[in-house]
Design an enzyme around this catalytic site. Structure first.
Site, PDB file in Angstrom:
ATOM      1  N   GLU A   9      12.276  -8.344  39.689  1.00  0.00           N
ATOM      2  CA  GLU A   9      12.343  -6.647  39.686  1.00  0.00           C
ATOM      3  C   GLU A   9      13.446  -6.354  38.430  1.00  0.00           C
ATOM      4  OE1 GLU A   9      12.981  -4.389  43.435  1.00  0.00           O
ATOM      5  OE2 GLU A   9      12.351  -6.419  44.387  1.00  0.00           O
ATOM      6  N   ASP A  82      12.132  -8.978  45.254  1.00  0.00           N
ATOM      7  CA  ASP A  82      13.028  -9.053  46.254  1.00  0.00           C
ATOM      8  C   ASP A  82      12.528  -9.385  47.537  1.00  0.00           C
ATOM      9  OD1 ASP A  82      15.252  -8.529  44.862  1.00  0.00           O
ATOM     10  OD2 ASP A  82      15.478  -6.295  45.666  1.00  0.00           O
ATOM     11  N   ASP A  84      11.943  -8.763  50.642  1.00  0.00           N
ATOM     12  CA  ASP A  84      11.836  -7.638  51.748  1.00  0.00           C
ATOM     13  C   ASP A  84      10.616  -6.961  51.650  1.00  0.00           C
ATOM     14  OD1 ASP A  84      12.235  -5.984  49.575  1.00  0.00           O
ATOM     15  OD2 ASP A  84      14.299  -5.407  50.190  1.00  0.00           O
ATOM     16  N   GLU A  86      10.128  -3.801  50.424  1.00  0.00           N
ATOM     17  CA  GLU A  86       9.690  -3.228  49.323  1.00  0.00           C
ATOM     18  C   GLU A  86       9.234  -4.482  47.960  1.00  0.00           C
ATOM     19  OE1 GLU A  86       9.848  -0.030  48.375  1.00  0.00           O
ATOM     20  OE2 GLU A  86       9.823   0.416  50.190  1.00  0.00           O
ATOM     21  N   TYR A 298      21.221 -12.296  49.446  1.00  0.00           N
ATOM     22  CA  TYR A 298      20.388 -10.904  49.409  1.00  0.00           C
ATOM     23  C   TYR A 298      21.162  -9.927  50.419  1.00  0.00           C
ATOM     24  CZ  TYR A 298      16.503  -7.724  49.012  1.00  0.00           C
ATOM     25  OH  TYR A 298      15.818  -6.633  48.781  1.00  0.00           O
ATOM     26  N   ARG A 300      19.883  -6.975  51.417  1.00  0.00           N
ATOM     27  CA  ARG A 300      19.227  -5.920  52.508  1.00  0.00           C
ATOM     28  C   ARG A 300      18.718  -6.894  53.546  1.00  0.00           C
ATOM     29  NH1 ARG A 300      17.879  -3.888  47.391  1.00  0.00           N
ATOM     30  NH2 ARG A 300      18.522  -1.661  46.963  1.00  0.00           N
ATOM     31  N   HIS A 344      15.630 -14.148  56.911  1.00  0.00           N
ATOM     32  CA  HIS A 344      17.047 -13.731  55.981  1.00  0.00           C
ATOM     33  C   HIS A 344      18.143 -14.562  56.506  1.00  0.00           C
ATOM     34  CE1 HIS A 344      14.794  -9.823  54.248  1.00  0.00           C
ATOM     35  NE2 HIS A 344      14.090 -11.051  54.016  1.00  0.00           N
TER      36      HIS A 344
END
Length: 802
Positions: A9, A82, A84, A86, A298, A300, A344
């Site tokens: 990203e 990432d 997740d 998104e 990470y 989030r 995660h």
């Protein structure tokens, strides 16, 4: 030889990864999402099963072209946004833009950016996860359906520029309901009686009257408290019971997104938005003694899981630093919420051996502060509990029973590293018991009375939300997800639905209250906390493959579309009418309403246009409206039409405006002492207006900037920014000085909106001596001013004084 292509990203993340993958990999950045729903229309086909109309985001065309070009040369493509929802959506959209079957792409999940983790992730890629993508897509479409269809109704009924959001509006409702609970709260009186007592050895200690005449002592007034004081003050104070026991205090779990945001706010004063920006930098990689390396996992996440390797490393560090007694028999494990994504980890340092002290010379102050917080919390969560010796004594005095408690720290445990802060609590009664240190006490021992203290108290209202406590409330109620909390809080404040009281507590504005009331009246289902939380759980089911995303949207949109149609005709009209109050007009006695003007809120008489009385107002700590006194008559007539001038308040302070407005628009600025300032004569440019042929002049703005305007204003409204002498690098037009809404200068293309090039740094008409870029920029920071090349691949830089 063809290289493998890995797409992430952010450019910072790409630089960190490139360092470890070497020459066989081309690492490129998508710079976030490359496609999205269109910004100017709904972009969801309601007639064809909610098909989204994605398009390449404006400004991302070049990125997409470069990715496609690189993909044609690559022997394999790794998609590594990432880990997740998104990130999964970005990966899918990149795959769709590049073409081919989703099976051809390798999905890589980086939970931390260290050499070992990067290589391990690349060697063990996954497939693209359609369920996770569908979950994100459903959430995006839901948010679009709510925001893009309710917001225009608010524009029509209240004010242009307002917005509604599926989660944002429910969060606002929580703030509004808390404020109304505070306003409706009626304090209840109660009393306490405490005794200061002295034993054979120091210190003097305090005991609270807990029982009186064998009943719980809970006096509601002074008379009841005095009755107890009179009954016990002449009596001997005798120790009846002494209880000693050990108390353990366990450490807090490692950080997840929400708890990091809360604790960073409480301990460091960082807003959730700032915390996440700093955490992003720590995750993506910063230059250290080891080179570019990611410092935390990470950020989030809603999981408290910790990798075995990290646990082994930190246990060794604890033993080395503090001793064996600080290491528990086995690693501590913490339970995550049922909705947590256990793939995660919690937020932790990528290596506990990278202590804050070892990296402090490489981090900025705020980066170091957040890293230290994360490091301390992680280390503490794997340390032994703190142990206290707690003593409680019961002491009788006639019909009264007093209780005293105290504790001594016996073993520091995790408190040697970290202690969690707490939010302020509201409740019926204030906290009056505090554990101190008790002297040696024994049963039947008589202690001396030093003083009796009856005190009046009042129950306290629930506290206003802070950003930290609102995040906790959203998390506890299941509203939103970790990645959305920061943006929700920012939007509420940016839209002026919520303001900060004393730079800390969140207070809804009248606009926020009226918008909430209108939405609750017209969209009661969407505004329900339980419904919003239930929708989040259904989106989780989509991610787990238990629910079809189109069916979810169909079930939601049926009732929602009916509410939309009803709201268009039945929602209360505020625009033009204002928000009613019970304040009487000082001129005619009718009620006044709060109206929304260009420069904020004001009170206006409901008798308009017969009565044109208006007043500014403020609010006290309880939100009550206090009408401002009328501004004094300046005794000055307009220099253009002769009508009396009036004092007005604007966003930049007081000024004089002609009372004949709108026929006459003359205004005069006031100096610091409130006296009218003579207008400076505009400076002639020697140019003619391209619209009307009159002379162009240089004028000053109220915030200190300059611009070029036609001298025939207001008949001719031609104007442009002050030229900088530098040409736009995108289209060749002039770069001119402009001002943001908040008065901050920036420099943009004179060809706007066709060309949207802009920069905060002042362009200088001087070519770069290193790369021959056509201009340099003047960059201003807290450390001072530097002249540098805007070309990111060129490192030219010098002090501005040189």
């Amino acid at each position: 030889m063809p290289k493998s292509l890995l797409i992430v990203e952010s450019p910072a993340k790409a630089r960190t990864i490139k360092k470890y993958l070497g020459k066989n990999f081309e690492v490129m950045a998508s710079v976030g999402h490359i496609v999205d729903l269109p910004p100017t229309k709904l972009g969801v086909d309601l007639e064809h099963n909610f098909d989204p109309a994605y398009q390449v985001i404006k400004g991302k065309e070049k990125v997409v072209r470069e990715l496609k070009k690189a993909a044609k040369k690559a022997n394999s493509i790794y998609l590594a946004p990432d880990p997740d929802r998104e990130g999964e959506a970005i990966a899918w959209h990149i795959a769709q833009e590049l073409g081919g079957s989703p099976e051809e792409y390798k999905r890589v999940l980086f939970h931390e950016l260290t050499k070992k983790a990067i290589k391990q992730a690349v060697e063990n890629p996954n497939k693209l996860d359609i369920n996770r993508f569908d979950s994100q897509q459903a959430r995006r479409i839901l948010d679009r359906l709510v925001g893009y269809q309710i917001s225009p109704i608010l524009w029509d009924k209240v004010k242009r520029g307002l917005s509604a959001g599926r989660v944002q509006s429910v969060a606002l409702r929580l703030v509004v309901e808390r404020e109304r609970a505070i306003q409706a709260f009626e304090p209840q009186e109660y009393w306490t009686v405490t005794a200061d007592l002295k034993a054979d050895e120091p210190p003097v200690f305090t005991a609270r009257l807990a029982k009186f005449k064998d009943k719980k002592f809970d006096p509601k007034n002074e008379k009841q408290a005095d009755e107890a004081v009179k009954a016990v003050k002449e009596q001997p104070f005798i120790v009846q019971k002494v209880t000693k026991r050990e108390r353990k205090q366990n450490p807090a779990p490692p950080f997840i997104t929400s708890t990091l945001q809360q604790e960073a706010y409480r301990k460091l004063g960082y807003t959730p938005k700032r915390t996440m920006a700093l955490a992003q930098r720590l995750y993506e990689g910063l230059e250290t003694a080891e080179g570019q390396v990611g410092l935390i996992t990470y950020m989030r996440t809603d999981s408290t899981r910790l990798a075995d390797e990290a646990l082994a490393e930190v246990r060794d560090l604890i033993e080395e630093r503090f001793g064996k007694e600080y290491v528990p028999a086995k690693p501590a494990a913490y339970k995550s919420r049922s909705s947590a994504q256990e793939a995660h980890e919690a937020i932790r340092p990528t290596s506990s051996l990278r202590t804050p002290e070892s990296v402090k010379n490489y981090l900025k102050r705020d980066e170091l502060a957040l890293y230290r917080l994360i490091w301390n919390r992680f280390v503490a969560c794997q340390m032994a509990p703190a142990r206290y010796d707690r003593t409680q004594a019961e002491i009788t005095a006639g019909p009264g029973l007093f209780r005293a408690s105290g504790q001594i720290l016996k073993f520091k445990g995790f408190t040697a590293v970290y202690v969690e802060d707490k939010d302020e609590k509201g409740g019926k009664k204030i906290q009056i018991d505090k554990d101190g240190l008790l002297p040696p006490l024994a049963k039947d021992q008589v202690v001396d009375l030093v003083g009796l203290d009856p005190k009046q108290h009042f129950t306290q209202p629930p506290p206003r939300f802070t950003e930290a406590s609102l995040v906790r409330e959203l998390e506890e109620k299941g509203i939103g997800r970790p990645s959305t909390y920061a943006s929700i809080l920012s939007t509420l404040q940016d839209k002026e639905y919520v303001t900060k009281f004393k730079k800390r507590h969140l207070i809804p504005s009248p606009l926020g209250m009226i918008v909430t009331d209108l939405l609750v009246e017209s969209f009661s289902r969407v505004m329900e906390v339980d419904f919003t939380a239930g929708l989040e759980r259904e989106l989780d089911d989509v991610e787990e493959g238990k629910r079809n995303w189109r069916e979810l949207l169909t079930d939601f949109y049926g009732p929602f579309s009916h509410a939309l149609e009803k709201a268009k005709t039945e929602m209360r009209q505020i625009k033009g009418k204002g928000m009613p109050t019970d304040i009487k007009c000082p001129t005619c006695g009718q009620n006044m309403s709060i109206r929304l003007g260009k420069h904020g809120e004001f009170l206006a008489c409901d008798g308009y246009p017969e009565c044109k009385t208006t007043r500014d107002f403020t609010r006290d700590d309880n939100g009550k409206i206090i009408m401002a006194e009328p501004l004094p008559d300046p005794g000055i007539n307009c220099s253009e039409c002769g009508a009396p001038m009036q004092v007005k308040n604007g966003p930049y302070g007081s000024f004089l405006a002609c009372s004949a407005y709108p026929k006459c628009r003359n205004i005069m600025e006031l100096d610091e002492e409130g006296n009218p300032k003579e207008k400076e004569k505009p400076e002639a440019t020697g140019e003619k207006c391209p619209k009307c042929g009159h002379e162009l002049v240089i004028k000053k703005t109220r915030v200190g900037g300059k611009f070029i305007s036609c001298s025939n204003y207001p008949k001719c409204r031609y104007s442009r920014g002050m030229p900088t002498g530098v040409k736009c690098p995108d289209c060749g037009a002039d770069l001119v000085e402009k001002r943001s809404r908040r008065g901050k200068p920036f420099y943009g293309c004179d060809n706007y909106p066709k060309c949207q090039y802009a920069t905060w740094n002042k362009p200088l008409p001087e070519p770069c001596p290193d790369c021959n870029h056509p201009f340099l920029v003047l960059k201003t920071t807290k450390a001072g001013q530097t002249v540098q090349c805007p070309n990111k691949e060129c490192g030219y830089k010098r002090d501005a004084d040189e």
